[in-house]
Scaffold this active site. Structure first.
Site: not given
Length: 515
Positions: A123, A228
């Protein structure tokens, strides 16, 4: 910010990475790094560094830009990726690079492999995109910084996510296993599955709903809120297991807006199940249902948690000793006392400086008022005052000895035949006594720690002297600043701006009727 091409990585030399590292180090306090500074940091010859940077700009690992005051180089996202991949390759974490499998508003996801050819997930954090630039309002990465670079903010985001993943994985949460971290790259376990937003059929909707709600409450019990928690950050494996991802925005349950974020996570899951599976349940958790079991927020120093809150939480959980608390309080008191002492010392020095200047000005005026009648005596007193200023600026010189030397020189020039004692000895002893008394009075107001002497034989007011000194310092700083603008080996930015202004004036002369 498109697809990352790592083909050139195998052809870069050791000197190329030294230049990239030098630009990265220079960008800590420079928006654009001059070539001369990069050569000094890289410890390479200037001509060779210039050639290397030119090649790196061709491959878009560096960017050459022209600023208002000087020109320089800036590290691009690809160059920052290459630096991180080089370190991960040396550690053996990444041995081969695959395709891109995901794109987010603040990250890119790639599939890579280690030395044993096991697939893992890489990532790359990409803060600064046009769709997500309100970092100051949504994250606390800035803190006291005014204008940090996007590369540095990406690095902070990756570091925080890796810390959260490590803490959650050690406590048995369903998340990918964190493997390694470098700069803005996070290497984690590859999840064999897909996001929940792509799932349209499940075996048991009720059990999936309960499992997700229990996971939100479990996170809250450990002191953190995901922030989130939606269908895009929940992965479903091929065996139906839930895996939670994306953690940079996590906050503490002690955050002022913790209740709002907790309710938003719950409503996101409720709305998704209502929209996708037409399932709506009256059972859902609230913020009051949280009962703290652990303090991950204190361990990671999560957003919204102050130092006092951290100490209180650790005391409640029994994870801090009383001795440590007392030592921390003692250190804080010592720091406060140091700050108070420093401030008082600065104020004391400022007052001493002002008092010394006032006293010296008064002594100077009094000395001139007590000057004797004759021209010869005026010359002698003037020379004594000069010797006094020299004595204060150079060292400890005896005033009586200097008076005698001046007296002998004056008597020799005037060809006086009588002895030294016959030349009004009472006058000289009186003057010597006045000078000593003035010196003792000034020593009462002055401090031995003063750096320089402010005594002068002139009658100029100290305020005028301050203004003149300030003006001279400003002129010198301005002159030095104009010298620092010059860049060796590069086009002078100031000259370029002046040339452009001159061309603009020439082109506009016909419009305004000038010749």
């Amino acid at each position: 910010m498109g697809k990352l091409n790592v083909t050139i990585l195998r052809y870069l030399t050791r000197d190329d990475f030294r230049v990239l590292t030098a630009i990265e180090m220079g960008m800590k306090n420079h928006e654009l790094v001059p070539a001369s500074l990069a050569a000094q940091i890289a410890n390479l010859r200037y001509g060779g560094v210039h050639k290397l940077m030119k090649e790196l700009c061709k491959h878009r690992l560096l960017s050459y830009e022209r600023g208002k005051h000087y020109d320089g180089y800036r590290l691009t996202n690809a160059g920052y990726d290459y630096l991180a991949l080089k370190v991960l390759a040396q550690r053996g974490t990444v041995a081969s690079f695959g395709n891109q499998i995901g794109v987010g508003k603040e990250s890119n996801i790639y599939i890579v492999a280690d030395e044993e050819r096991n697939p893992v997930c890489l990532k790359l954090h990409r803060l600064g995109r046009t769709c997500f630039r309100n970092i100051k309002g949504k994250r606390d990465y800035h803190q006291h910084r005014k204008s940090p670079s996007w590369l540095y903010l990406s690095r902070i985001s990756a570091t925080r996510e890796f810390a959260y993943m490590k803490a959650l994985f050690d406590r048995g949460f369903p998340i990918p296993k964190p493997i390694d971290l470098n700069r803005h790259c996070v290497v984690m376990e590859l999840v064999e599955g897909g996001p929940l937003c792509g799932v349209y059929e499940v075996d048991s909707i009720e059990s999936l709903y309960d499992e997700l709600m229990n996971l939100i409450v479990k996170l809250g019990n450990h002191g953190v809120i995901h922030g989130d928690f939606n269908e895009f950050n929940i992965m479903i494996t091929n065996s139906g297991k839930i895996i939670l991802i994306d953690f940079p925005q996590m906050i503490s349950t002690e955050h002022p807006d913790a209740k709002m974020y907790f309710e938003r996570d719950v409503n996101c899951i409720r709305d998704f199940f209502k929209r996708r599976f037409a399932y709506e349940s009256e059972l859902y958790p609230t913020f009051q249902d949280i009962s703290r079991e652990d303090c991950i927020d204190a361990e990671i120093k999560a957003s919204g948690l102050t130092k006092q809150m951290e100490k209180d939480l650790l005391r409640e959980m029994g994870m801090v000793e009383v001795e440590n608390e007392e030592s921390d309080q003692l250190e804080e008191e010592i720091d406060k006392e140091k700050e108070i002492v420093e401030e008082s010392e600065i104020r004391y020095l400022q007052l001493q400086l002002e008092n010394s200047m006032k006293s010296e000005f008064a002594c100077t005026s009094k000395t001139f008022a007590s000057i004797s009648k004759t021209n010869e005596t005026e010359n002698l007193v003037g020379s004594c005052l000069e010797n006094r200023s020299i004595e204060e600026g150079v060292g400890n010189i005896d005033i009586n000895n200097s008076l005698k030397s001046v007296e002998n020189s004056k008597l020799g020039d005037l060809n006086v035949n009588h002895s030294q004692e016959s030349v009004d000895p009472l006058h000289f002893t009186t003057k010597a006594f006045d000078l000593k008394s003035e010196q003792e009075e000034s020593s009462e107001y002055s401090d031995s720690r003063s750096i320089y002497s402010t005594t002068t034989a002139a009658t100029i007011a100290p305020e005028v002297i301050k203004e003149k000194v300030k003006a001279s310092l400003q002129r010198r700083d301005k002159k030095d600043q104009s010298r620092r603008i010059l860049v060796k080996g590069e086009a002078n930015a100031v000259t370029r701006v002046r040339r452009e202004n001159r061309d603009t004036i020439k082109q506009s002369t016909g419009i305004w009727g000038w010749e």
